[in-house]
Every structure is written in C-alpha cells, then in structure tokens.
Design an enzyme around this catalytic site. Structure first.
Site, short mmCIF file in Angstrom:
data_model
loop_
_atom_site.label_atom_id
_atom_site.label_comp_id
_atom_site.label_asym_id
_atom_site.label_seq_id
_atom_site.Cartn_x
_atom_site.Cartn_y
_atom_site.Cartn_z
CE1 TYR A 1 35.66 15.64 1.95
CE2 TYR A 1 35.56 15.40 4.33
CZ TYR A 1 35.32 14.90 3.07
OH TYR A 1 34.74 13.67 2.92
CD GLN B 1 27.68 10.31 6.91
OE1 GLN B 1 28.31 9.39 7.44
NE2 GLN B 1 28.29 11.29 6.25
CD GLU C 1 42.52 3.40 2.44
OE1 GLU C 1 43.44 4.23 2.65
OE2 GLU C 1 42.26 2.45 3.23
CE1 TYR D 1 43.47 -3.59 5.74
CE2 TYR D 1 42.86 -4.08 8.01
CZ TYR D 1 43.20 -4.51 6.73
OH TYR D 1 43.26 -5.85 6.45
CG HIS E 1 32.48 9.35 9.23
ND1 HIS E 1 33.74 9.89 9.34
CD2 HIS E 1 31.92 9.96 8.14
CE1 HIS E 1 33.94 10.77 8.37
NE2 HIS E 1 32.84 10.82 7.63
#
Length: 365
Positions: free
Chosen positions: A261, A84, A240, A250, A148
């Site tokens: 998963y 990513q 979210e 958070y 991420h």
C-alpha cells in the site's frame, strides 16, 4: 427477542416485495430475487436438505431462514468480533441429512490475541440450537490485530475438511511451516490430521498444513473434477486465483503481483523457482470473496464457470476457460459488497450482499 422479531418482520416484508427487474448478461437475461434481508454484516450462508438456509453474521449470530421467517440459532462458539474477525464461514457437509453436523469458522481468543478456529456441532433446527459444540481446530497462537483471518471452508472430494487461514498481517509467517498463518489446512472430520498430509514427519512443521505462502484467502471452492481452488486478497493489486496443490508454496510475501500500500515493491518480484504461479490475478484489486463452480443446472452456459464476489467493486465475476479468466462482470444495485456466492439447490446463483444485509437469488429468465 426484539432482534429476532425485527429480522423476522424484515424477511417477511422483503419476501413479499417485488423482485428486481431482469438484468442482461452475456449468457442471457437473469432475474434477481431478494430472498431475505435485515442481516447485519452477513458473512456466509449454506443450504439445508429439504429447504431452509443458514446465514452467519460476523458479529456472532447464526440465522435459520425457512418458510418465510427467520430464527436465531443458539449454542455458537465464542467469537471475537475484532476488525475482519468474528463468526465467519459455514459448511454443511454432504452427509448432513444423516449426521446433522455443521462446521463454523470464527476468530477465537488466544491470550492477548486471536486466531482462526473451527468448531463443529449437531444442528437441531426444532430446538433452535447447536448441540455438543466443540472447537476441533485452532491455528497456532501468537497473532494479534484484526486482519487476515482467511476463514473459508470446503469439503473435498476425499471427504476431508479444507480451511483457509490468512497470515494475520504477519507477512513472514506465511513462509514458516511451524505456524498455520497463511496456509490451507486439511483435516479429518473430527479435526485430527490425516496421515497423508504433505508435511507429516517434517521436523518443526505443523502437520495440518496442506499448502502455504498465502496472504488472505477469502474464497474457496471445489470444481467438478474434485480440484480445490482458492482466491486471495493481494495488497495493492495482485488478487489471485490459485489451483491448490498438495504441499505447494504460493509465494507470499516473496513473490506477488501488485505492490504494498506504500507503493513499495513486494519481495523479489513475480516469480521464483519452487513457488507457484496464480492461474489468474486481478490488478487493480477487486477484493474477492466467496467462490463457487457452477454445475450448469438450469443454465447450461454456466457449466464449469467459476463465480467470485467482489467486495470492492460491487459485482459478481464470472470466470471461464483453462486457465480461468474473468469473462464477465455481473453488476446490479443488488451486488453491493458481495460477501459470498453459492449455487442453489435447484440451480441459479445465490449471493449475499454485505451492504444490503440481504440474500439474493439470480436465476435465468
């Protein structure tokens, strides 16, 4: 040179192609125009004063699109296109017309691993390069793998730079204030830390952190009141939308909506004292991406609405109300893996399709 020629030809061809047919939405018909195409894994875009658009590709290229052609920009940071990661977000600040400064996030090599970093430099569109590029911030090292990175940017109403950093697949790190994983950081324009950040002086805490306990925030926007928002990927369910507060936690991975998963429960459930609740969440996950709050310019029914791209289900979500709720899914053949969304200089809604490798403009009929 062949790459530049191929992309320029594609842009010219698609600019002359017929526009998409009108699409009915809950606020009236819209038309979707294809502005430019031929990009490979596009990730972000931004508007330059006086015309022209910059588009990043995850593989490490930046394009300047203007006047029916596209030009590759040189002088970019060395990014690591791992999973990513790569060349990611782009920020053109409000004073660009005076400073010519732009900001880019990217995955930077850090020993055996890589981490989210921020670079800044002066854009010279005539020369086709970024001058005096400097890496002004990078996350604490120690992460590996290609997951991420987070990596959205926003310029706050206070003029500070806000940057999202994913937890890099290291879940406990999102609760560790000694690391930047899973946080929103707040920086001065030169990459230094503002004196009024919430964890200044806390022993062991990284002073750049503004909020923490995030999983993978890939959308960030500031609303008309100056409030900062992010959307972030959950695991299996539990994407979210969060209203960001100074120094707030958070909850990831202690609380979450959704499951791992594997199907196993995440942490302690959905609530814990001292941890923030999302304003809205999706279950099942939509894989949210870029986010913008619309001013209503050119289409009053969109005023104050948030728009979020969906990578998983190929649509643009429209959210409205207080608290925000998804009120519409705008879907068409063009909304395939929407990676970024922005309000255009003259209104409308622009979005970047990762699957099509194309930039589109949605305007009311």
């Amino acid at each position: 040179m062949r790459r530049t020629t191929r992309l320029t030809a594609a842009v010219l061809a698609f600019l002359s192609a017929p526009v998409a047919q009108a699409l009915d939405t809950q606020t009236g018909p819209v038309r979707i125009d294809r502005i430019a195409a031929g990009f490979t894994d596009p990730w972000s875009f931004g508007f330059l004063p006086g015309g022209g658009v910059l588009v990043t590709e995850k593989g490490g290229r930046l394009w300047y699109v203007a006047g029916g052609s596209a030009r590759q920009i040189d002088g970019l940071p060395d990014s690591v296109p791992d999973g990513q990661g790569g060349l990611l977000d782009l920020l053109i600040p409000r004073d660009f017309g005076r400073t010519r400064q732009i900001y880019l996030t990217f995955s930077k090599a850090q020993g055996a691993g890589s981490g989210t970093a921020l670079a800044s430099g002066r854009l010279d569109t005539e020369a086709g390069r970024i001058e005096n590029l400097r890496v002004i911030f990078e996350m604490t090292p120690g992460s590996s793998g290609g997951r991420h990175f987070g990596s959205r940017l926003a310029e706050g109403a206070d003029g500070k730079i806000y940057m999202s950093i994913g937890e890099r697949g290291d879940r406990p790190a999102a609760q560790d204030l000694s690391r930047h994983n899973g946080s929103i950081v707040r920086l001065n324009r030169d990459g230094t830390v503002p004196d009024d950040n919430p964890f200044i002086g806390d022993e062991g805490a990284e002073p750049a952190i503004w909020s923490y306990g995030h999983r993978n925030p890939q959308g960030m926007a500031v609303d008309a009141t100056g409030q900062l928002w992010v959307n972030e990927h959950g695991a299996q369910g539990g994407d979210e939308v969060n209203r960001i507060r100074r120094g707030a936690n958070y909850g990831w991975p202690v609380i979450a909506y959704g499951r791992h998963y594997s199907g196993q429960k995440i942490g302690e459930g959905t609530t814990r004292p001292g941890m923030e609740q999302p304003e809205f969440y999706w279950d099942p996950s939509i894989a949210p991406s870029g986010m913008v709050f619309h001013s209503g310019s050119g289409h009053a029914p969109w005023r104050g609405n948030a728009f979020v791209g969906s990578l998983k289900f190929d649509y643009v979500a429209r959210l409205a109300g207080d608290p925000l709720r998804e009120v519409e899914r705008i879907s068409s053949p063009e909304t395939a893996r929407v990676r970024d969304v922005r309000e255009g200089p003259a209104g409308g809604l622009w979005f970047l399709s990762e699957d099509d490798g194309a930039l589109y403009r949605m305007v009311p009929e």
